[in-house]
Structures are given as structure tokens and as C-alpha cells.
Design a protein around this motif. Structure first.
Motif, PDB file in Angstrom:
ATOM      1  N   UNK A 215       0.842  -1.183   0.000  1.00  0.00           N
ATOM      2  CA  UNK A 215       0.000   0.000   0.000  1.00  0.00           C
ATOM      3  C   UNK A 215       0.888   1.247   0.000  1.00  0.00           C
ATOM      4  N   UNK A 216       0.771   2.023  -1.051  1.00  0.00           N
ATOM      5  CA  UNK A 216       1.497   3.285  -1.103  1.00  0.00           C
ATOM      6  C   UNK A 216       0.493   4.388  -0.849  1.00  0.00           C
ATOM      7  N   UNK A 217       0.725   5.108   0.209  1.00  0.00           N
ATOM      8  CA  UNK A 217      -0.185   6.200   0.535  1.00  0.00           C
ATOM      9  C   UNK A 217       0.146   7.395  -0.350  1.00  0.00           C
ATOM     10  N   UNK A 218      -0.875   8.033  -0.888  1.00  0.00           N
ATOM     11  CA  UNK A 218      -0.604   9.206  -1.720  1.00  0.00           C
ATOM     12  C   UNK A 218      -0.056  10.344  -0.866  1.00  0.00           C
ATOM     13  N   UNK A 219       0.798  11.105  -1.482  1.00  0.00           N
ATOM     14  CA  UNK A 219       1.355  12.249  -0.776  1.00  0.00           C
ATOM     15  C   UNK A 219       0.298  13.337  -0.671  1.00  0.00           C
ATOM     16  N   UNK A 220       0.564  14.286   0.192  1.00  0.00           N
ATOM     17  CA  UNK A 220      -0.358  15.408   0.311  1.00  0.00           C
ATOM     18  C   UNK A 220       0.402  16.694   0.025  1.00  0.00           C
ATOM     19  N   UNK A 221      -0.302  17.600  -0.594  1.00  0.00           N
ATOM     20  CA  UNK A 221       0.263  18.895  -0.937  1.00  0.00           C
ATOM     21  C   UNK A 221      -0.553  19.944  -0.217  1.00  0.00           C
ATOM     22  N   UNK A 222       0.123  20.818   0.522  1.00  0.00           N
ATOM     23  CA  UNK A 222      -0.552  21.898   1.226  1.00  0.00           C
ATOM     24  C   UNK A 222      -0.462  23.172   0.398  1.00  0.00           C
TER      25      UNK A 222
END
Length: 140
Positions: free
Chosen positions: A59-66
């Protein structure tokens, strides 16, 4: 004796009103024997020594962009100030990344709606589908 004839109470010529259970018991015993004989055949399996392996998918968690928008309209990408053209390029690049990152939008409560709408329009035109508005909980 005829089926419709009835005799006196003292004679044995009357019809029998009880069900004969012997044939039913015989049938049930035959079925029980058949099931006992066929049960080991149904559970017969081939004995194999299978190799052990991890079958959990990675499972690769998607990155988050602020993306933050200040009250004066300045836009920040992960706390770094950027201009409108760079924002559009970065949103386009993020939309084509696999897995697609989540865009978290932090907007000051006094910011003009035009600035927020511009970021949303860029995200929609680039094809970015994972978008979230970040707020603070009410403090009472």
C-alpha cells in the motif's frame, strides 16, 4: 373388506388410522448409511506442501500537498511562496503523478473568493480529483 365399510366397535374389520413408521425408519437408515459411506469421499483432498509467501499488497499512501492562501492573496505551495504560473505548472504535474496526491487547501477566512476560485479552477482544469478544504474546529 371394502374401503368405505365400517364394522362394529367390537370387530377388527375397521380401518386403521395410524401411520406405519417402519418404512420411514428403513428409508432413514438407508440414507444415513449412504451419507456415512460417501462423506470421506467428499472430503478427500490432495496433500500438498505449499510454499509460504506474503500476499499482502503493498500500500502506497498518496502524498499530500498543502496549498495556503493568505488574506492578501499570496499563494504558498508546501509553505513556499509561488506565483500563479508556477502554481498551474505544479498542479498539472501533481495531477499526472501516480498515485495522485491529495491537495489540502488552507485559505484565510478573510481571503477574497476570487483567489480560492482560481486555485480550484486550476485543479479542475489539470484533472486533480483529490481536493480537501482544511478548517479549524470551533473553540467554545
Amino acid at each position: 373388506m371394502a374401503m368405505g365399510s365400517y364394522g362394529d366397535d367390537n370387530t377388527d374389520d375397521g380401518m386403521m388410522s395410524e401411520i406405519n413408521m417402519t418404512p420411514l425408519v428403513d428409508v432413514m437408515l438407508v440414507l444415513l448409511i449412504i451419507f456415512i459411506v460417501t462423506l470421506p469421499v467428499l472430503n478427500h483432498a490432495v496433500k500438498l506442501d505449499l510454499p509460504q509467501a506474503s500476499s499482502r499488497p503493498e500500500e502506497t499512501k498518496p502524498t499530500k500537498i498543502d496549498v495556503s492562501i493568505q488574506a492578501d492573496g499570496k499563494i504558498f505551495w508546501d509553505k513556499q511562496p509561488i506565483d500563479d504560473a508556477t502554481l498551474h505548472d505544479r498542479i498539472t504535474a501533481a495531477a499526472h503523478a501516480e498515485p495522485q496526491p491529495e491537495l489540502h487547501l488552507f485559505a484565510d477566512k478573510n481571503v477574497r473568493y476570487e483567489s480560492v476560485a482560481k486555485v480550484l479552477a486550476d485543479a479542475q482544469s489539470a484533472g486533480l480529483t483529490k481536493l480537501g478544504f482544511v478548517t479549524e474546529p470551533n473553540r467554545k
